[in-house]
Scaffold this motif. Structure first.
Motif, PDB file in Angstrom:
ATOM      1  N   ASP A 273      39.918  43.631  41.624  1.00  0.00           N
ATOM      2  CA  ASP A 273      38.677  43.641  42.398  1.00  0.00           C
ATOM      3  C   ASP A 273      37.871  42.360  42.186  1.00  0.00           C
ATOM      4  O   ASP A 273      37.936  41.720  41.119  1.00  0.00           O
ATOM      5  CB  ASP A 273      37.821  44.838  41.995  1.00  0.00           C
ATOM      6  CG  ASP A 273      38.445  46.162  42.408  1.00  0.00           C
ATOM      7  OD1 ASP A 273      39.278  46.152  43.345  1.00  0.00           O
ATOM      8  OD2 ASP A 273      38.110  47.186  41.783  1.00  0.00           O
ATOM      9  N   VAL A 274      37.088  42.028  43.191  1.00  0.00           N
ATOM     10  CA  VAL A 274      36.122  40.938  43.076  1.00  0.00           C
ATOM     11  C   VAL A 274      34.959  41.408  42.221  1.00  0.00           C
ATOM     12  O   VAL A 274      34.521  42.558  42.319  1.00  0.00           O
ATOM     13  CB  VAL A 274      35.609  40.513  44.477  1.00  0.00           C
ATOM     14  CG1 VAL A 274      34.491  39.483  44.361  1.00  0.00           C
ATOM     15  CG2 VAL A 274      36.760  39.968  45.308  1.00  0.00           C
ATOM     16  N   ARG A 275      34.471  40.516  41.351  1.00  0.00           N
ATOM     17  CA  ARG A 275      33.349  40.867  40.486  1.00  0.00           C
ATOM     18  C   ARG A 275      32.352  39.713  40.460  1.00  0.00           C
ATOM     19  O   ARG A 275      32.626  38.610  40.951  1.00  0.00           O
ATOM     20  CB  ARG A 275      33.820  41.211  39.077  1.00  0.00           C
ATOM     21  CG  ARG A 275      34.675  40.146  38.406  1.00  0.00           C
ATOM     22  CD  ARG A 275      34.535  40.167  36.897  1.00  0.00           C
ATOM     23  NE  ARG A 275      33.214  39.662  36.503  1.00  0.00           N
ATOM     24  CZ  ARG A 275      32.767  39.656  35.243  1.00  0.00           C
ATOM     25  NH1 ARG A 275      33.533  40.146  34.275  1.00  0.00           N
ATOM     26  NH2 ARG A 275      31.581  39.161  34.942  1.00  0.00           N
ATOM     27  N   ASP A 276      31.196  39.956  39.848  1.00  0.00           N
ATOM     28  CA  ASP A 276      30.189  38.906  39.726  1.00  0.00           C
ATOM     29  C   ASP A 276      30.680  37.823  38.773  1.00  0.00           C
ATOM     30  O   ASP A 276      31.493  38.079  37.862  1.00  0.00           O
ATOM     31  CB  ASP A 276      28.868  39.487  39.207  1.00  0.00           C
ATOM     32  CG  ASP A 276      28.203  40.397  40.220  1.00  0.00           C
ATOM     33  OD1 ASP A 276      28.458  40.212  41.430  1.00  0.00           O
ATOM     34  OD2 ASP A 276      27.435  41.291  39.800  1.00  0.00           O
ATOM     35  N   GLY A 278      31.143  35.630  35.795  1.00  0.00           N
ATOM     36  CA  GLY A 278      30.885  35.769  34.366  1.00  0.00           C
ATOM     37  C   GLY A 278      30.638  34.423  33.713  1.00  0.00           C
ATOM     38  O   GLY A 278      30.419  33.404  34.384  1.00  0.00           O
ATOM     39  N   ASP A 299      44.779  41.313  34.625  1.00  0.00           N
ATOM     40  CA  ASP A 299      44.838  42.478  33.740  1.00  0.00           C
ATOM     41  C   ASP A 299      45.003  42.060  32.289  1.00  0.00           C
ATOM     42  O   ASP A 299      44.426  42.678  31.380  1.00  0.00           O
ATOM     43  CB  ASP A 299      45.990  43.393  34.159  1.00  0.00           C
ATOM     44  CG  ASP A 299      45.704  44.154  35.452  1.00  0.00           C
ATOM     45  OD1 ASP A 299      44.517  44.278  35.817  1.00  0.00           O
ATOM     46  OD2 ASP A 299      46.673  44.602  36.091  1.00  0.00           O
ATOM     47  N   GLY A 304      38.279  39.470  36.662  1.00  0.00           N
ATOM     48  CA  GLY A 304      38.243  39.898  38.046  1.00  0.00           C
ATOM     49  C   GLY A 304      38.323  38.699  38.961  1.00  0.00           C
ATOM     50  O   GLY A 304      38.199  37.550  38.522  1.00  0.00           O
ATOM     51  N   GLU A 308      37.182  37.004  47.473  1.00  0.00           N
ATOM     52  CA  GLU A 308      38.320  37.497  48.239  1.00  0.00           C
ATOM     53  C   GLU A 308      39.174  36.319  48.702  1.00  0.00           C
ATOM     54  O   GLU A 308      38.684  35.393  49.358  1.00  0.00           O
ATOM     55  CB  GLU A 308      37.829  38.275  49.456  1.00  0.00           C
ATOM     56  CG  GLU A 308      38.907  39.033  50.175  1.00  0.00           C
ATOM     57  CD  GLU A 308      39.371  40.257  49.411  1.00  0.00           C
ATOM     58  OE1 GLU A 308      40.566  40.603  49.512  1.00  0.00           O
ATOM     59  OE2 GLU A 308      38.534  40.858  48.704  1.00  0.00           O
ATOM     60  N   THR A 314      37.353  35.342  36.932  1.00  0.00           N
ATOM     61  CA  THR A 314      36.163  35.183  36.098  1.00  0.00           C
ATOM     62  C   THR A 314      36.094  36.328  35.092  1.00  0.00           C
ATOM     63  O   THR A 314      36.552  37.449  35.364  1.00  0.00           O
ATOM     64  CB  THR A 314      34.888  35.118  36.955  1.00  0.00           C
ATOM     65  OG1 THR A 314      33.766  34.840  36.116  1.00  0.00           O
ATOM     66  CG2 THR A 314      34.652  36.411  37.721  1.00  0.00           C
ATOM     67  N   ALA A 315      35.543  36.020  33.912  1.00  0.00           N
ATOM     68  CA  ALA A 315      35.455  37.007  32.832  1.00  0.00           C
ATOM     69  C   ALA A 315      34.218  36.699  32.000  1.00  0.00           C
ATOM     70  O   ALA A 315      33.626  35.621  32.100  1.00  0.00           O
ATOM     71  CB  ALA A 315      36.715  36.969  31.965  1.00  0.00           C
ATOM     72  N   ASP A 316      33.849  37.660  31.141  1.00  0.00           N
ATOM     73  CA  ASP A 316      32.672  37.489  30.295  1.00  0.00           C
ATOM     74  C   ASP A 316      33.015  36.920  28.928  1.00  0.00           C
ATOM     75  O   ASP A 316      32.117  36.535  28.176  1.00  0.00           O
ATOM     76  CB  ASP A 316      31.968  38.833  30.110  1.00  0.00           C
ATOM     77  CG  ASP A 316      31.430  39.384  31.422  1.00  0.00           C
ATOM     78  OD1 ASP A 316      30.902  38.579  32.222  1.00  0.00           O
ATOM     79  OD2 ASP A 316      31.553  40.602  31.642  1.00  0.00           O
ATOM     80  N   ARG A 386      31.941  35.858  46.024  1.00  0.00           N
ATOM     81  CA  ARG A 386      31.498  36.945  46.913  1.00  0.00           C
ATOM     82  C   ARG A 386      31.099  36.401  48.284  1.00  0.00           C
ATOM     83  O   ARG A 386      30.118  36.822  48.886  1.00  0.00           O
ATOM     84  CB  ARG A 386      30.346  37.723  46.280  1.00  0.00           C
ATOM     85  CG  ARG A 386      30.765  38.566  45.068  1.00  0.00           C
ATOM     86  CD  ARG A 386      29.686  39.536  44.697  1.00  0.00           C
ATOM     87  NE  ARG A 386      30.066  40.396  43.581  1.00  0.00           N
ATOM     88  CZ  ARG A 386      30.788  41.525  43.679  1.00  0.00           C
ATOM     89  NH1 ARG A 386      31.219  41.904  44.859  1.00  0.00           N
ATOM     90  NH2 ARG A 386      31.062  42.240  42.610  1.00  0.00           N
TER      91      ARG A 386
END
Length: 399
Positions: A273-276, A278, A299, A304, A308, A314-316, A386
């Motif tokens: 999924d697309v995420r904000d 990080g 994964d 995420g 699209e 991106t990750a935290d 996004r």
């Protein structure tokens, strides 16, 4: 196609001796002009002199693909350009050895790179090359006879495996053009895929090969070396591993450890999924992107999608992975060119790596217009998050 003028002399003992003397002369500090005059003073014909100087230059260039072994091989300009890097050829040969193949036809051997790796793996390589002079060069490099003729006519009776590197450039020893239509490859793809129904078969193709042409029963493997995507390999029969249809092989031969890393799966991995945005951004290796295993990588590192259809994750938290370049996001800058220029100037950034995905920008042109100056450096990432254009100032993660 006959040998270029002067090149046949390189295959003779006297030519080999002259080449060795020339290379020693250059190692001792002589310029190319000095070397040319020295050969002329020895009475070496002009065409042979040109061939000797070109060969010395090719050997120097070949070290990037062959390492120190380049000093003992002969090359043609086209042959070197098309030759498989030794580290990749070794991976091919290991696959044949693991599958129990002992006599392998190298159909379209070029200057012999694949056969050299097969020999080193203890496999009886049977090289085939349609160009007579290139076949003679390969024979000199390999120390075994090379069948000079059409690979599609080579007898297969004694083989228990075949490897094909279809010519994807026009015929010739230099200044060749890329062939874009797979139907024009030599040997043809229909022939190669037909062989795969009879024998364990490997086919080396360009990294941008049309995925729609990949047979369902093939294991498709995309290979990168030190971050450069170099090939698509298709493997059939017992050369294809059970349960594996997509693979990304990342080779980093300069690493202290194995330098060999692989992601594989039974099929294309669905995107996550697309995420904000990080604190960290990851750019997957080209082999991972082409293999469509970005979701598998996401994964693994808990990331995420940034947007699209955008091949950024991106990750935290930071992750060390051989399958992606990692960046720490320092701040979000204005996306407009003029405010971006002011922001970079305010931060004293004069050294800037520019990366982009999903935005119609020419990084070289943008760099010129930004008029960078200052003592600081960084990475500018221009992309969409996004669906919105963003400009991110970042620094590369070490390791």
């Amino acid at each position: 196609m006959p040998a270029p003028p002067g090149w046949a002399a390189l295959l003779a003992p006297r030519g080999a001796a002259r080449l060795a003397e020339l290379e020693q002369h250059l190692r001792d500090g002589a310029s190319l002009d000095d070397a040319r005059r020295n050969l002329r003073d020895q009475g070496v014909p002009a065409e042979e002199t040109a061939a000797l100087l070109t060969q010395a230059e090719l050997r120097a260039k070949a070290r990037a693909k062959f390492g120190e072994a380049a000093a003992h091989l002969l090359f043609t300009p086209a042959g070197l350009e098309q030759a498989t890097r030794s580290v990749v050829a070794e991976a091919h040969a290991q696959r044949f050895a693991a599958a129990g193949c002992r006599v392998v036809g190298d159909l379209g051997c070029g200057i012999g790179a694949e056969s050299l790796a097969l020999q080193a793996a203890g496999i009886d390589a049977r090289p085939v090359e349609i160009n007579p002079f290139t076949a003679a060069v390969a024979e000199r490099n390999l120390g075994v006879p090379v069948w000079a003729g059409d690979a599609e006519r080579f007898p297969l009776d004694e083989l228990d495996g075949v490897f094909l590197d279809p010519a994807r450039r026009t015929a010739g020893h230099r200044d060749t053009r890329r062939i874009t239509r797979p139907g024009d490859y030599s040997p043809g793809l229909d022939f190669a895929f037909g062989l795969a129904e009879r024998l364990p078969t490997g086919v080396k193709l360009g990294p941008g090969f049309d995925r729609g042409l990949i047979p369902d029963d093939a294991e498709a493997q995309w290979v990168s070396v030190d971050g450069q995507l170099v090939e698509t390999g298709l493997w059939f029969g017992r050369l294809a591993r059970p349960g594996v249809r997509r693979s990304a092989l990342v080779l980093r031969p300069r690493e202290e450890e194995t330098g060999t890393h692989e992601l594989n799966a039974a099929a294309d991995a669905p995107d996550v999924d697309v995420r904000d945005l990080g604190d960290y951004l990851y750019e997957p290796d080209g082999a991972v992107i082409r293999a469509r295993l970005i979701g598998e990588l996401a994964d693994r590192i808990g990331a995420g999608m940034l947007g699209e259809g955008i091949a950024y994750l991106t990750a935290d938290t930071p992750h060390r992975t051989p399958f992606a370049a990692g960046f720490r996001i320092l701040e979000r800058l204005p996306a407009g060119e003029k405010p971006l220029r002011r922001a970079l100037a305010a931060r004293g950034i004069g050294r800037l790596e520019i990366k982009k995905r999903g935005v119609p920008i020419d990084p070289a042109e943008l760099r010129r217009r930004l008029r960078l100056s200052g003592p600081n450096g960084g990475t500018l990432i221009l992309t969409r998050a996004r669906g919105r254009h963003v400009a991110l100032l970042a620094e590369r993660l070490s390791g």
